[in-house]
Design a protein around this motif. Structure first.
Motif: not given
Lengths: 306, 306, 306, 306
Positions: C6, C9-10, C13, C53-54
């Motif tokens: 997670q 993913l952050q 992004e 998910t992101i």
């Protein structure tokens, strides 16, 4: 002084005999595959109006790609020199129905005598005149003066059933924006134009305008202007024989257009049109005996453009 | 009745003026790049022995690929028709020095006028005669009757220093077994043959045998037999103008051979040889003004092979 | 120890923001052209069943060529290794929908992920199962466990109206005998398969069997045997990214399949499936931001097959 | 738990017996042509430092194109990522020494493992370091820890005498400005690099850094950084097997580089390097028995990157 054409034709008919059986009749569709190979006809029509024939000169055969010469005359009449924005004037240098060149050159075929180019030419006639198929056949009948030149429906249907490669060409060109017609309609016109039956005598008559500055003595009309007649001869010489234009020019020395039905039409500007038919083809898809006959013809008469 | 060639040349000289500056002088080697572009010469030599010239018709320029026509005459004399086992007779259909075709066709170039084919032709002369480079230059001098046609050593050296692509062609063909000579020797002969200087008048004289059934009135010798003269004309028509053979035949209608020095030689069999020189080239590497001049010439005289 | 997906993913992004605007949304059909470019979603599903998910990970987009991976699973199930008689397993090395290679290799496409190969694969499903289009969509829904994955009829129709190049491919292969179905039917199935909508989360779930030895935890079935799962991963790595397989392997290092809708699915066998979506494409037709995101993903986690 | 590698090698040695005689020893130079075909050796070196061998694992053979892997390491060290401006990273999709692609892509080879690309790589080493040939051989000896890896002068000379195609490649690239060295010097270095003799055990040791994050336990040095080790593995997987990368990945599933001497080196990152040698080649120029042996190896151990 004019050669004794009849004597020349008789000698040729003798001398081509050993060449029967060396080629192969087109076999990609049944209707062509069953044509007996050992047939031979030849016809000369001079600008003085004399005609000389030998063998099966009055037998009808399938015009096939020789029709491309006549649809091109129509398309030039419709579009004028703008036609050359949609099709080139250079020999292809590769197999006669190759897709490679089309892809590299943005859907513009190299010349109007390869399949792709002829499809563009037929598209011009199809998209810009009503009753295209009828118009091409009517034009050929007008040039030959023979109402018996009709579409062989069996051949046309058979071409269509085996015409996936031509469909690929048409779709590829349409993806590049170089086809205007609906594709099934276009292919129908194209396959029907190739399925017209014609004889050597008819072909020689139909091509006479190319030997006579554009004038047709058959119907008394100026079919093309003098300049376009010369230009079509130039196109035939550089592009008319699939991958064999160089060898044909070297051996025969006349502008010509061939078809896989075994027919070839050739022209000596100012002198004559000469046609030949014999169904067995060489590796390039040109009539093997027919090419030999034309080579003998220019050698014996000493007449060629070179 | 013979046209008034001198009047035609004078009209042409006027009408080509707007075309200067539209092409580009060859710039791949310094010795060619510095040739002033606004030069123009033209020479006609008829089979009756008359000569007509205009402009810079006696200025020497670099023969470049026009030399391929003369080395081919020599190679045909040496090997006869066996030459055609090593080089084809078909238009290339692709860029004039492409390696693609060679690779697909096992090292056999498409024709003797593309670079690869001309290298094979020079290999025949080089490997089968002593003093090859001298022999080619001697032959050209014999055809022109002018002992001043010499190798420009600066051009020859410069060609060699920029000749990696031709070296690639020669090595590739040697890998297929289609080159007999040692490659540095061969390339030396090749680059020197292309560096010969010649004038329009010389070129028209040297090509006269192609208009006169193989006979050279300059030196009173039969250079080629009649049949080979015709065949060379056929080869020029289908292969002599790089990628522009179709357009040239369409616009000009004469067998011809061009070079990046800006020279073009053309022939109307039975009538004349005509040469033109103007250094600026079109996108295909042919003299832009020269091509226009020849187009005007056949239009004005109404004389072409078609 | 498992990375903190997670957090990764952050970070991604954030770091992909500067790359928006550098690519171009697919514009060959209106329905795709109007998709806003600045969208981004990513989803990871591990073999332990965790999902991360992101961004727009649950937004539906057009599956396009990613569907080829799933139709290939079906075709392999139908034909087994005999499929490889009709389609190759080598990277294409040229533009992703080129006709050149097909012509040189007798209608056998280089691999199942270029358009021609995917058309053959769809032909297998179409000609050998009833309700082909439904079967492909059903299979995808079975893999995602999401009944909302439906054909976008507007996209499907638009593909068809602009699908002349795919029609050319299908016709060419049919001329070589490598297509069994009727072409309009086949193209209809093909265009509809490409028009299915799917989300990143769905894609990651659907590809999980490739990370898990063929087993789908979504529906509890063994979708492929272990060997075929490995083989599909190998095919994706060498053929899954159009002309950019080498660069993608070099930068990302995961087997993957992309589509012009902007989606990419990638797999690390034994670990996870990861999907990304962002509509702007690079020059090779792969999502530009998506590729960057995957590169960051393997760099940050230190996980790749190499 | 580690597989019993010795047992696996013994099984493979049995199971490859039926494959002898199905391939053909390289015959383009005499020195390779006379190598007996029925030889087989294999060596595994794990990241724990264990070595397992079978058959002729200590017999020296001609390294040939496997050397390209090592000269690439050197060139990357010299130029860094700028190397990729002069050579691509995509599979070639055509014959391994084709000139076609080079011509279409302005002298930039598709990847460093096809001949053209390897010549550029050797050019980097040759033009930017003194004693290039010595440097490549020294580097290989440093990686193997074996001073007996020497240039076979007979092979090197023979390569040179039959190296016209490679000379064509080098000249073509030089014409595009992508070769800095003098060509005869460059080709001499290239042919000598390919003529180094090496054994399976040597090869497995030399490739260990690719399995071990760039570190060589043989000489205790970090040869490459971790990222470049991964990238070279990616390059091998997508480009290392000539025209058979897709099939090799499908069947074997390991990054690998082959040579026409019959050697193949493969790597499982984090686990082992495995080498095989058997002189008979398949149609793609890869060792037929060697490829089978590697396929058995990954099948039996269940270990591959996929």
């Amino acid at each position: 002084m004019q050669p004794d054409y009849q004597a020349v034709l008789q000698e040729i008919e003798q001398e081509i005999q050993p060449y029967f059986g060396m080629g192969r009749v087109a076999d990609y569709i049944p209707a062509l595959a069953r044509v007996p190979g050992r047939q031979f006809g030849m016809a000369v029509r001079t600008v003085d109006g004399d005609e000389f024939t030998i063998g099966d000169a009055d037998s009808p055969f399938s015009i096939q790609s020789v029709s491309k010469l006549f649809s091109l005359m129509l398309a030039l009449d419709i579009m004028g020199d703008d036609l050359w924005l949609r099709v080139g004037r250079e020999p292809s240098g590769t197999a006669f129905n190759s897709l490679v060149q089309l892809e590299h050159e943005a859907g513009i075929p190299r010349n109007p005598f390869i399949n792709a180019g002829a499809i563009v030419v037929t598209d011009v006639v199809t998209s810009r005149s009503a009753g295209a198929q009828r118009r091409i056949a009517d034009f050929i009948r007008m040039l030959t003066g023979n109402q018996d030149n009709r579409v062989d429906e069996e051949v046309a249907l058979s071409e269509k059933e085996h015409g996936y490669r031509n469909a690929a060409l048409a779709n590829l060109m349409k993806s590049f924006g170089n086809i205007e017609s609906d594709i099934p309609t276009l292919l129908d016109v194209y396959f029907r134009q190739c399925a017209i039956t014609i004889s050597c005598r008819d072909l020689a008559r139909a091509a006479t305008p190319l030997a006579q500055g554009g004038y047709s003595p058959i119907n008394g009309q100026q079919i093309l202007d003098r300049r376009d007649a010369k230009r079509l001869n130039a196109l035939m010489l550089t592009c008319g024989l699939y991958d064999a234009v160089g060898n044909f020019a070297y051996r025969v020395g006349l502008p010509a257009k061939s078809g896989v039905g075994g027919g070839i039409i050739a022209v000596l500007p100012g002198q004559f049109a000469v046609s030949v038919w014999s169904p067995e083809l060489d590796a390039n898809g040109n009539s093997l005996v027919g090419t030999k006959a034309l080579e003998l013809f220019t050698t014996k008469t000493g007449l060629s453009i070179f």
